[in-house]
Design a protein around this motif. Structure first.
Motif, PDB file in Angstrom:
ATOM      1  N   PRO A 103      -5.571   1.700   8.348  1.00  0.00           N
ATOM      2  CA  PRO A 103      -6.280   0.425   7.418  1.00  0.00           C
ATOM      3  C   PRO A 103      -5.476   0.568   6.073  1.00  0.00           C
ATOM      4  CG  PRO A 103      -7.942   1.727   8.678  1.00  0.00           C
ATOM      5  CD  PRO A 103      -6.769   2.569   8.821  1.00  0.00           C
ATOM      6  N   VAL A 104      -5.254   1.724   5.528  1.00  0.00           N
ATOM      7  CA  VAL A 104      -4.606   2.005   4.303  1.00  0.00           C
ATOM      8  C   VAL A 104      -3.263   1.223   4.224  1.00  0.00           C
ATOM      9  CG1 VAL A 104      -3.913   3.348   2.280  1.00  0.00           C
ATOM     10  CG2 VAL A 104      -6.164   3.589   3.387  1.00  0.00           C
ATOM     11  N   VAL A 105      -2.460   1.533   5.399  1.00  0.00           N
ATOM     12  CA  VAL A 105      -1.214   1.130   5.303  1.00  0.00           C
ATOM     13  C   VAL A 105      -1.037  -0.238   5.690  1.00  0.00           C
ATOM     14  CG1 VAL A 105       0.799   1.140   6.958  1.00  0.00           C
ATOM     15  CG2 VAL A 105      -0.134   3.256   6.483  1.00  0.00           C
ATOM     16  N   ILE A 106      -1.933  -0.977   6.311  1.00  0.00           N
ATOM     17  CA  ILE A 106      -2.054  -2.452   6.620  1.00  0.00           C
ATOM     18  C   ILE A 106      -2.870  -3.041   5.136  1.00  0.00           C
ATOM     19  CG2 ILE A 106      -3.327  -4.425   7.730  1.00  0.00           C
ATOM     20  CD1 ILE A 106      -1.207  -2.929   9.361  1.00  0.00           C
ATOM     21  N   TYR A 107      -3.644  -2.587   4.544  1.00  0.00           N
ATOM     22  CA  TYR A 107      -3.973  -3.213   3.360  1.00  0.00           C
ATOM     23  C   TYR A 107      -2.781  -3.170   2.287  1.00  0.00           C
ATOM     24  CZ  TYR A 107      -6.253  -3.734  -0.972  1.00  0.00           C
ATOM     25  OH  TYR A 107      -6.512  -3.997  -2.563  1.00  0.00           O
ATOM     26  N   LEU A 108      -2.169  -2.015   2.158  1.00  0.00           N
ATOM     27  CA  LEU A 108      -0.940  -1.961   1.089  1.00  0.00           C
ATOM     28  C   LEU A 108       0.030  -2.820   1.374  1.00  0.00           C
ATOM     29  CD1 LEU A 108      -1.210   1.861   0.100  1.00  0.00           C
ATOM     30  CD2 LEU A 108      -2.071  -0.075  -1.252  1.00  0.00           C
ATOM     31  N   GLY A 109       0.309  -2.672   2.937  1.00  0.00           N
ATOM     32  CA  GLY A 109       1.566  -3.646   3.354  1.00  0.00           C
ATOM     33  C   GLY A 109       1.357  -5.052   3.271  1.00  0.00           C
ATOM     34  N   LEU A 110       0.066  -5.523   3.387  1.00  0.00           N
ATOM     35  CA  LEU A 110      -0.178  -6.842   3.341  1.00  0.00           C
ATOM     36  C   LEU A 110       0.012  -7.515   1.812  1.00  0.00           C
ATOM     37  CD1 LEU A 110      -3.337  -7.359   5.694  1.00  0.00           C
ATOM     38  CD2 LEU A 110      -0.842  -8.209   6.117  1.00  0.00           C
ATOM     39  N   GLN A 111      -0.177  -6.545   0.857  1.00  0.00           N
ATOM     40  CA  GLN A 111      -0.032  -6.860  -0.419  1.00  0.00           C
ATOM     41  C   GLN A 111       1.442  -7.232  -0.808  1.00  0.00           C
ATOM     42  OE1 GLN A 111      -2.743  -6.818  -2.543  1.00  0.00           O
ATOM     43  NE2 GLN A 111      -3.607  -6.336  -0.526  1.00  0.00           N
ATOM     44  N   HIS A 112       2.363  -6.951   0.101  1.00  0.00           N
ATOM     45  CA  HIS A 112       3.890  -6.966  -0.267  1.00  0.00           C
ATOM     46  C   HIS A 112       4.481  -7.765   0.807  1.00  0.00           C
ATOM     47  CE1 HIS A 112       3.244  -4.392  -3.665  1.00  0.00           C
ATOM     48  NE2 HIS A 112       2.818  -3.578  -2.739  1.00  0.00           N
ATOM     49  N   PHE A 113       3.901  -7.641   2.275  1.00  0.00           N
ATOM     50  CA  PHE A 113       4.817  -8.341   3.190  1.00  0.00           C
ATOM     51  C   PHE A 113       3.889  -9.177   3.791  1.00  0.00           C
ATOM     52  CE2 PHE A 113       6.290  -3.930   2.631  1.00  0.00           C
ATOM     53  CZ  PHE A 113       7.520  -4.250   2.157  1.00  0.00           C
ATOM     54  N   SER A 114       4.513 -10.050   4.682  1.00  0.00           N
ATOM     55  CA  SER A 114       3.672 -10.822   5.583  1.00  0.00           C
ATOM     56  C   SER A 114       3.102 -10.131   6.816  1.00  0.00           C
ATOM     57  CB  SER A 114       4.706 -12.130   6.175  1.00  0.00           C
ATOM     58  OG  SER A 114       5.577 -11.441   7.353  1.00  0.00           O
ATOM     59  N   PRO A 115       2.115 -10.827   7.413  1.00  0.00           N
ATOM     60  CA  PRO A 115       1.430 -10.065   8.483  1.00  0.00           C
ATOM     61  C   PRO A 115       2.320  -9.763   9.745  1.00  0.00           C
ATOM     62  CG  PRO A 115      -0.166 -12.101   7.419  1.00  0.00           C
ATOM     63  CD  PRO A 115       1.129 -11.920   6.990  1.00  0.00           C
ATOM     64  N   ARG A 116       3.142 -10.677   9.744  1.00  0.00           N
ATOM     65  CA  ARG A 116       4.542 -10.569  10.566  1.00  0.00           C
ATOM     66  C   ARG A 116       5.090  -9.020  10.596  1.00  0.00           C
ATOM     67  NH1 ARG A 116       5.934 -16.336  10.819  1.00  0.00           N
ATOM     68  NH2 ARG A 116       5.061 -17.404  12.906  1.00  0.00           N
ATOM     69  N   VAL A 117       5.328  -8.947   9.217  1.00  0.00           N
ATOM     70  CA  VAL A 117       5.981  -7.777   9.094  1.00  0.00           C
ATOM     71  C   VAL A 117       5.143  -6.527   9.371  1.00  0.00           C
ATOM     72  CG1 VAL A 117       7.135  -6.260   7.248  1.00  0.00           C
ATOM     73  CG2 VAL A 117       7.597  -8.562   7.389  1.00  0.00           C
ATOM     74  N   MET A 118       3.882  -6.707   8.840  1.00  0.00           N
ATOM     75  CA  MET A 118       3.093  -5.754   9.213  1.00  0.00           C
ATOM     76  C   MET A 118       2.510  -5.383  10.680  1.00  0.00           C
ATOM     77  SD  MET A 118       2.950  -4.286   6.476  1.00  0.00           S
ATOM     78  CE  MET A 118       2.179  -2.824   6.998  1.00  0.00           C
ATOM     79  N   ALA A 119       2.746  -6.274  11.630  1.00  0.00           N
ATOM     80  CA  ALA A 119       2.509  -6.314  12.914  1.00  0.00           C
ATOM     81  C   ALA A 119       3.497  -5.240  13.473  1.00  0.00           C
ATOM     82  CB  ALA A 119       2.795  -7.599  13.578  1.00  0.00           C
ATOM     83  N   LEU A 120       4.606  -4.983  12.824  1.00  0.00           N
ATOM     84  CA  LEU A 120       5.673  -3.978  13.312  1.00  0.00           C
ATOM     85  C   LEU A 120       4.906  -2.704  13.150  1.00  0.00           C
ATOM     86  CD1 LEU A 120       8.889  -5.523  12.006  1.00  0.00           C
ATOM     87  CD2 LEU A 120       7.846  -5.740  14.135  1.00  0.00           C
ATOM     88  N   ALA A 121       4.156  -2.376  12.292  1.00  0.00           N
ATOM     89  CA  ALA A 121       3.472  -1.337  12.106  1.00  0.00           C
ATOM     90  C   ALA A 121       2.465  -0.856  13.387  1.00  0.00           C
ATOM     91  CB  ALA A 121       2.744  -1.153  10.925  1.00  0.00           C
ATOM     92  N   LEU A 122       1.776  -2.080  13.694  1.00  0.00           N
ATOM     93  CA  LEU A 122       0.743  -1.790  14.820  1.00  0.00           C
ATOM     94  C   LEU A 122       1.707  -1.692  16.110  1.00  0.00           C
ATOM     95  CD1 LEU A 122      -1.795  -1.686  15.936  1.00  0.00           C
ATOM     96  CD2 LEU A 122      -2.000  -4.438  15.942  1.00  0.00           C
TER      97      LEU A 122
END
Length: 185
Positions: A16-35
């Motif tokens: 949750p923290v990675v997604i929250y912080l990541g969404l501050q700087h990257f698009s959801p598509r980029v953060m989907a790579l974390a998932l």
């Protein structure tokens, strides 16, 4: 436990923290790579079919994000985890021994009938916990800000899990003491 499993556990907890912080700087598509990475790691390190199924479902959420560029499916991952845990604990109630009984028998192979009944109740309590926690995770994903979602799913939920473990340990000590007293009477 190998360093890979420890790392995977840490990644899962920090999701949750990675997604929250990541969404501050990257698009959801980029953060989907974390998932996707988490799903692949989970599938690659687990021999259990349940964890592999969970990885497939997580990858499905990531694919939805990649197609839509919406963050909501990323935020639904904690709900998915609670549903999976409810499924595991609930399945064990329908197909005994319960999960908590199996764990208890690792320490006490000759668990008395009262212990079996107690572990069944604890398993039921965990099922209620996963229903409630999953419901709150869903509400935070659907109706709360990203910050509230991350706070609940990345901190408060873990505190509640710890409180559940601690509360069960305290209750177990009282139950065991009462059971010991009854044997001596």
């Amino acid at each position: 436990m190998t360093w890979r499993k420890w790392g995977l556990g840490l990644l899962t907890l920090s999701y949750p923290v990675v997604i929250y912080l990541g969404l501050q700087h990257f698009s959801p598509r980029v953060m989907a790579l974390a998932l996707v990475a988490l799903a692949l790691l989970r599938a690659g390190t687990s021999r259990q079919a349940g964890w592999r199924a969970m990885a497939v479902l997580a990858a499905g959420l990531a694919l939805i994000v990649l197609a839509s560029d919406h963050a909501l499916p990323l935020k639904l991952y904690p709900v998915l985890v609670n549903v999976a845990m409810l499924g595991v604990f609930g399945w064990s109630l329908r197909h005994p021994p319960s999960l908590v009984e199996r764990m208890a028998r690792l320490r006490e192979p000759n668990l008395p009938p009262s212990g079996v009944a107690y572990t069944r109740r604890v398993t039921q309590a965990w099922c209620v916990f996963f229903i409630c926690n999953g419901a709150v995770a869903a509400v935070t994903a659907l109706a709360a800000s990203d910050r509230v979602w991350a706070l609940y799913n990345g901190a408060i939920a873990y505190g509640l899990i710890g409180a559940m473990f601690a509360g069960e340990w305290l209750v177990r000590q009282r139950v065991m003491a009462r059971h010991a007293e009854n044997r001596h009477d």
